[in-house]
Design a protein around this motif. Structure first.
Motif, short mmCIF file in Angstrom:
data_model
loop_
_atom_site.label_atom_id
_atom_site.label_comp_id
_atom_site.label_asym_id
_atom_site.label_seq_id
_atom_site.Cartn_x
_atom_site.Cartn_y
_atom_site.Cartn_z
N GLU A 254 0.81 -1.22 0.00
CA GLU A 254 0.00 0.00 0.00
C GLU A 254 0.85 1.27 0.00
OE1 GLU A 254 -2.44 -3.16 2.20
OE2 GLU A 254 -0.34 -2.59 1.93
N ASP A 255 2.07 1.16 0.51
CA ASP A 255 2.97 2.33 0.54
C ASP A 255 3.26 2.86 -0.86
OD1 ASP A 255 3.14 1.88 3.28
OD2 ASP A 255 5.04 0.79 3.11
N LEU A 256 3.21 1.99 -1.86
CA LEU A 256 3.48 2.41 -3.23
C LEU A 256 2.42 3.37 -3.76
CD1 LEU A 256 4.68 -1.02 -4.67
CD2 LEU A 256 6.10 0.90 -3.92
N GLY A 257 1.35 3.51 -3.02
CA GLY A 257 0.36 4.55 -3.33
C GLY A 257 0.96 5.94 -3.27
N GLY A 258 2.14 6.08 -2.65
CA GLY A 258 2.81 7.37 -2.65
C GLY A 258 3.12 7.85 -4.06
N LEU A 259 3.37 6.94 -4.99
CA LEU A 259 3.58 7.33 -6.38
C LEU A 259 2.30 7.87 -6.99
CD1 LEU A 259 5.92 5.19 -5.77
CD2 LEU A 259 5.95 4.83 -8.24
N LEU A 260 1.15 7.33 -6.54
CA LEU A 260 -0.13 7.78 -7.05
C LEU A 260 -0.58 9.09 -6.41
CD1 LEU A 260 -1.82 4.26 -7.12
CD2 LEU A 260 -0.97 5.58 -9.08
N ALA A 261 -0.10 9.36 -5.19
CA ALA A 261 -0.34 10.67 -4.60
C ALA A 261 0.34 11.73 -5.45
CB ALA A 261 0.18 10.70 -3.17
N GLY A 262 1.49 11.36 -6.02
CA GLY A 262 2.14 12.21 -7.01
C GLY A 262 1.53 11.98 -8.38
N HIS A 263 2.36 11.95 -9.41
CA HIS A 263 1.83 11.87 -10.78
C HIS A 263 1.93 10.46 -11.37
CE1 HIS A 263 6.12 12.77 -10.88
NE2 HIS A 263 6.17 12.21 -12.08
N GLY A 264 2.08 9.44 -10.52
CA GLY A 264 2.12 8.07 -11.00
C GLY A 264 0.77 7.62 -11.53
N GLN A 265 0.81 6.56 -12.34
CA GLN A 265 -0.39 5.99 -12.93
C GLN A 265 -0.41 4.49 -12.67
OE1 GLN A 265 -2.67 8.04 -14.37
NE2 GLN A 265 -1.28 9.75 -13.87
N ILE A 266 -1.61 3.94 -12.60
CA ILE A 266 -1.75 2.50 -12.41
C ILE A 266 -2.83 1.98 -13.34
CG2 ILE A 266 -3.43 2.59 -10.51
CD1 ILE A 266 -1.70 0.30 -9.19
N SER A 267 -2.58 0.82 -13.92
CA SER A 267 -3.55 0.21 -14.82
C SER A 267 -3.72 -1.24 -14.43
CB SER A 267 -3.08 0.31 -16.27
OG SER A 267 -1.85 -0.37 -16.46
N ALA A 268 -4.97 -1.69 -14.44
CA ALA A 268 -5.28 -3.06 -14.05
C ALA A 268 -5.67 -3.88 -15.27
CB ALA A 268 -6.41 -3.07 -13.03
N ARG B 267 -7.36 -1.00 -7.34
CA ARG B 267 -8.78 -0.89 -6.98
C ARG B 267 -9.00 0.25 -5.99
NH1 ARG B 267 -9.29 -5.78 -5.24
NH2 ARG B 267 -9.94 -6.63 -7.25
N ALA B 268 -8.08 0.40 -5.05
CA ALA B 268 -8.24 1.42 -4.01
C ALA B 268 -8.09 2.83 -4.57
CB ALA B 268 -7.22 1.19 -2.90
N TRP B 269 -7.21 3.00 -5.58
CA TRP B 269 -6.88 4.34 -6.06
C TRP B 269 -7.63 4.77 -7.32
CZ3 TRP B 269 -3.87 8.37 -4.32
CH2 TRP B 269 -3.15 8.15 -3.13
N THR B 270 -8.60 3.99 -7.77
CA THR B 270 -9.35 4.38 -8.96
C THR B 270 -10.85 4.26 -8.73
OG1 THR B 270 -9.07 2.13 -9.85
CG2 THR B 270 -7.53 3.81 -10.62
N ARG B 271 -11.56 5.15 -9.38
CA ARG B 271 -13.02 5.10 -9.46
C ARG B 271 -13.35 5.15 -10.94
NH1 ARG B 271 -11.95 3.84 -5.29
NH2 ARG B 271 -12.61 4.54 -3.23
N GLY B 272 -13.71 3.99 -11.49
CA GLY B 272 -13.83 3.90 -12.93
C GLY B 272 -12.43 3.99 -13.53
N ALA B 273 -12.23 4.97 -14.42
CA ALA B 273 -10.90 5.17 -15.00
C ALA B 273 -10.19 6.37 -14.40
CB ALA B 273 -11.03 5.33 -16.52
#
Length: 208
Positions: A17-31, A102-108
């Protein structure tokens, strides 16, 4: 030398879950069916090297590619800033990251998870990805493509004793600016030891 806090990133067990720090910044995640992939474009190679280590201690593999190579290979959107330099850090596609996606996205759309806390590991990853000093304090960079995350992330930081001011592009942002001795020391306490790759002055240090 000051004693490390039990809440320091040096002492808290690493969590995916700590890797969410990249998503707090400008990181992107795709499932996808084979798991999720986390990626971020970085302007300095030292950040990528330090973050590869953060991935590794969480049992997730990651690779670093020159941004130009990633662009020519279709791994990077041509509209992204900085494609003429820097590097692309991207994880393997892994089921270990599925819950993070799943935690860091709502739809796309990127969205801050309800009940998120600014733990030491998340703050360290956020700082490695998008933290920097300016003349007034320390900036935690935000995603210019996800403005709806700004206020929730500011609230998350405030609950951790890191209340800051949101600044826009004209002020060097988008970012959350943390100022004041007490908040700076709190940030230092949580982030732990600077990574060996970090240039002098790039990582928050105790005031002397």
């Amino acid at each position: 030398m000051s004693q490390l806090s039990f809440f320091s990133a040096d002492l808290t067990p690493p969590r995916v879950e700590d890797l969410g720090g990249l998503l707090a910044g400008h990181g992107q995640i795709s499932a996808g069916p084979d798991g999720a992939r986390l990626s971020i474009l970085l302007g300095q190679e030292w950040r990528a090297k330090a973050l590869v280590r953060e991935f590794r201690v969480r049992d997730v593999s990651a690779e670093v590619l020159p941004a130009a190579e990633a662009l020519s290979g279709g791994l990077l959107d041509p509209a992204e800033d900085g494609t003429d330099g820097g590097v692309l850090l991207r994880s393997e596609r892994s089921s270990a990251l599925t819950e993070l996606a799943r935690a860091w996205t709502r739809g796309a759309v990127k969205s801050v998870p309800p009940g998120l806390s600014a733990g030491a590991g998340l703050l360290r990853c956020w700082t490695l990805a998008a933290g920097r000093h300016d003349d007034a304090g320390f900036l935690l960079g935000l995603d210019r493509h996800a403005p709806d995350t700004y206020e929730p992330l500011a609230s998350v930081c405030a609950r951790a004793g890191l209340a800051g001011a949101l600044i826009g592009a004209r002020g060097g942002g988008p970012a959350l600016r943390i100022v004041g001795h007490r908040r700076h020391e709190r940030l230092v306490e949580l982030l732990g030891t600077p990574p060996p790759e970090a240039p002098a002055g790039a990582f928050p240090l105790p005031d002397h």
